[in-house]
Design a protein around this motif. Structure first.
Motif, PDB file in Angstrom:
ATOM      1  N   ASP A 236      42.862  78.789  29.659  1.00 34.02           N
ATOM      2  CA  ASP A 236      43.031  79.702  28.521  1.00 34.02           C
ATOM      3  C   ASP A 236      44.058  79.154  27.530  1.00 34.02           C
ATOM      4  O   ASP A 236      44.004  79.448  26.335  1.00 34.02           O
ATOM      5  N   VAL A 237      44.990  78.345  28.021  1.00 31.35           N
ATOM      6  CA  VAL A 237      46.023  77.760  27.146  1.00 31.35           C
ATOM      7  C   VAL A 237      45.642  76.351  26.694  1.00 31.35           C
ATOM      8  O   VAL A 237      45.790  76.002  25.519  1.00 31.35           O
ATOM      9  N   TYR A 238      45.136  75.539  27.648  1.00 31.57           N
ATOM     10  CA  TYR A 238      44.949  74.108  27.369  1.00 31.57           C
ATOM     11  C   TYR A 238      43.487  73.693  27.198  1.00 31.57           C
ATOM     12  O   TYR A 238      43.206  72.533  26.908  1.00 31.57           O
ATOM     13  N   GLY A 239      42.553  74.658  27.375  1.00 32.79           N
ATOM     14  CA  GLY A 239      41.143  74.333  27.181  1.00 32.79           C
ATOM     15  C   GLY A 239      40.522  73.715  28.421  1.00 32.79           C
ATOM     16  O   GLY A 239      41.155  73.596  29.467  1.00 32.79           O
ATOM     17  N   SER A 240      39.268  73.291  28.291  1.00 29.14           N
ATOM     18  CA  SER A 240      38.530  72.800  29.457  1.00 29.14           C
ATOM     19  C   SER A 240      38.358  71.279  29.442  1.00 29.14           C
ATOM     20  O   SER A 240      37.761  70.696  30.349  1.00 29.14           O
ATOM     21  N   THR A 241      38.895  70.632  28.415  1.00 31.71           N
ATOM     22  CA  THR A 241      38.826  69.170  28.356  1.00 31.71           C
ATOM     23  C   THR A 241      39.652  68.582  29.501  1.00 31.71           C
ATOM     24  O   THR A 241      40.798  68.986  29.704  1.00 31.71           O
ATOM     25  N   THR A 242      39.076  67.648  30.234  1.00 29.91           N
ATOM     26  CA  THR A 242      39.804  67.052  31.364  1.00 29.91           C
ATOM     27  C   THR A 242      40.721  65.920  30.871  1.00 29.91           C
ATOM     28  O   THR A 242      40.580  65.434  29.731  1.00 29.91           O
ATOM     29  N   TYR A 243      41.602  65.479  31.768  1.00 29.58           N
ATOM     30  CA  TYR A 243      42.471  64.349  31.414  1.00 29.58           C
ATOM     31  C   TYR A 243      41.613  63.103  31.124  1.00 29.58           C
ATOM     32  O   TYR A 243      41.884  62.380  30.157  1.00 29.58           O
ATOM     33  N   ALA A 244      40.572  62.895  31.927  1.00 28.58           N
ATOM     34  CA  ALA A 244      39.692  61.730  31.696  1.00 28.58           C
ATOM     35  C   ALA A 244      39.046  61.816  30.311  1.00 28.58           C
ATOM     36  O   ALA A 244      38.936  60.802  29.601  1.00 28.58           O
ATOM     37  N   ASP A 245      38.653  63.024  29.917  1.00 34.29           N
ATOM     38  CA  ASP A 245      38.081  63.213  28.566  1.00 34.29           C
ATOM     39  C   ASP A 245      39.120  62.866  27.502  1.00 34.29           C
ATOM     40  O   ASP A 245      38.801  62.284  26.459  1.00 34.29           O
ATOM     41  N   LEU A 246      40.368  63.290  27.754  1.00 36.04           N
ATOM     42  CA  LEU A 246      41.443  63.024  26.787  1.00 36.04           C
ATOM     43  C   LEU A 246      41.653  61.518  26.612  1.00 36.04           C
ATOM     44  O   LEU A 246      41.810  61.027  25.491  1.00 36.04           O
ATOM     45  N   VAL A 247      41.625  60.799  27.735  1.00 36.92           N
ATOM     46  CA  VAL A 247      41.788  59.339  27.666  1.00 36.92           C
ATOM     47  C   VAL A 247      40.682  58.740  26.799  1.00 36.92           C
ATOM     48  O   VAL A 247      40.946  57.942  25.877  1.00 36.92           O
ATOM     49  N   ALA A 248      39.443  59.159  27.059  1.00 40.33           N
ATOM     50  CA  ALA A 248      38.296  58.630  26.302  1.00 40.33           C
ATOM     51  C   ALA A 248      38.424  58.970  24.822  1.00 40.33           C
ATOM     52  O   ALA A 248      38.197  58.115  23.948  1.00 40.33           O
ATOM     53  N   LEU A 249      38.811  60.196  24.553  1.00 36.77           N
ATOM     54  CA  LEU A 249      38.970  60.656  23.158  1.00 36.77           C
ATOM     55  C   LEU A 249      40.016  59.800  22.417  1.00 36.77           C
ATOM     56  O   LEU A 249      39.813  59.395  21.263  1.00 36.77           O
ATOM     57  N   CYS A 250      41.133  59.516  23.079  1.00 32.56           N
ATOM     58  CA  CYS A 250      42.199  58.721  22.437  1.00 32.56           C
ATOM     59  C   CYS A 250      41.728  57.291  22.206  1.00 32.56           C
ATOM     60  O   CYS A 250      41.995  56.702  21.149  1.00 32.56           O
ATOM     61  N   GLU A 251      41.024  56.722  23.193  1.00 31.31           N
ATOM     62  CA  GLU A 251      40.547  55.348  23.041  1.00 31.31           C
ATOM     63  C   GLU A 251      39.526  55.263  21.905  1.00 31.31           C
ATOM     64  O   GLU A 251      39.571  54.337  21.093  1.00 31.31           O
ATOM     65  N   GLU A 252      38.632  56.258  21.839  1.00 30.30           N
ATOM     66  CA  GLU A 252      37.615  56.256  20.779  1.00 30.30           C
ATOM     67  C   GLU A 252      38.247  56.431  19.409  1.00 30.30           C
ATOM     68  O   GLU A 252      37.940  55.709  18.456  1.00 30.30           O
ATOM     69  N   SER A 253      39.158  57.398  19.323  1.00 28.88           N
ATOM     70  CA  SER A 253      39.870  57.642  18.061  1.00 28.88           C
ATOM     71  C   SER A 253      40.624  56.396  17.618  1.00 28.88           C
ATOM     72  O   SER A 253      40.609  56.027  16.439  1.00 28.88           O
ATOM     73  N   GLY A 254      41.298  55.763  18.592  1.00 27.74           N
ATOM     74  CA  GLY A 254      42.047  54.543  18.290  1.00 27.74           C
ATOM     75  C   GLY A 254      41.128  53.465  17.743  1.00 27.74           C
ATOM     76  O   GLY A 254      41.430  52.830  16.730  1.00 27.74           O
ATOM     77  N   ALA A 255      39.994  53.269  18.406  1.00 27.23           N
ATOM     78  CA  ALA A 255      39.047  52.222  17.976  1.00 27.23           C
ATOM     79  C   ALA A 255      38.587  52.479  16.540  1.00 27.23           C
ATOM     80  O   ALA A 255      38.526  51.564  15.713  1.00 27.23           O
ATOM     81  N   GLU A 256      38.284  53.738  16.217  1.00 29.00           N
ATOM     82  CA  GLU A 256      37.860  54.089  14.848  1.00 29.00           C
ATOM     83  C   GLU A 256      38.953  53.780  13.828  1.00 29.00           C
ATOM     84  O   GLU A 256      38.675  53.456  12.683  1.00 29.00           O
TER      85      GLU A 256
END
Ligand code: DQA
Length: 145
Positions: free
Chosen positions: A21-41
């Motif tokens: 309810d506070v931090y959402g349902s995105t997992t830590y693994a998803d967060l890692v992928a999101l940061c790597e993808e964002s970084g690459a862009e």
């Protein structure tokens, strides 16, 4: 390609199941992928790390200080009381963006203090996982990638 460290403090490895309810349902693994993808862009080489250990986090900040690496830091609960973390952040010479998934200012009183904020380049809080995307964008524009 400029390097960026994305460092995460205690309990953030539990994302996905921790207080959704506070931090959402995105997992830590998803967060890692999101940061790597964002970084690459953005033309950044992003490395994402997480620890529950204050000493390990301080050690990573020393590494960033020595290499002059920009840092995106979610200090988690250390935000509110770790002077050791604050002093390590003060050694950084490249940009430091403090991030929070939630908006600590809108939560319990003890979360209203950040001992890191005064030595960060800036803070992004309250945008869920977009806080990390926005932080990487801020770093990219500062390092001219
Ligand atoms: C947090 C906010 C902190 O108050 C809390 O201790 C965390 C996560 C956030 O990302 O919203 O662990 O840093």
């Amino acid at each position: 390609m400029p390097d960026v460290l994305v460092l995460n403090g205690p309990n953030l490895n539990r994302l996905g199941t921790r207080e959704p309810d506070v931090y959402g349902s995105t997992t830590y693994a998803d967060l890692v992928a999101l940061c790597e993808e964002s970084g690459a862009e953005l033309g950044l080489r992003v490395e994402v790390r997480q620890t529950n250990d204050e000493a390990e986090l301080v050690g990573w900040l020393h590494e960033a200080a020595d290499a002059r690496t920009p840092v995106v830091l979610n200090p988690a609960a250390f935000t509110h009381y770790s002077y050791a973390l604050r002093d390590a952040c003060a050694m950084l010479t490249a940009p430091l963006v403090e991030v929070h998934i939630s908006n600590p200012a809108a939560r319990e009183e003890f979360r209203h203090t950040s001992v890191v904020a005064a030595v960060a380049t800036g803070t992004i809080a309250g945008f869920g996982m977009d806080s990390y995307r926005l932080a990487l964008r801020a770093i990219a524009s500062r390092v001219g990638s």
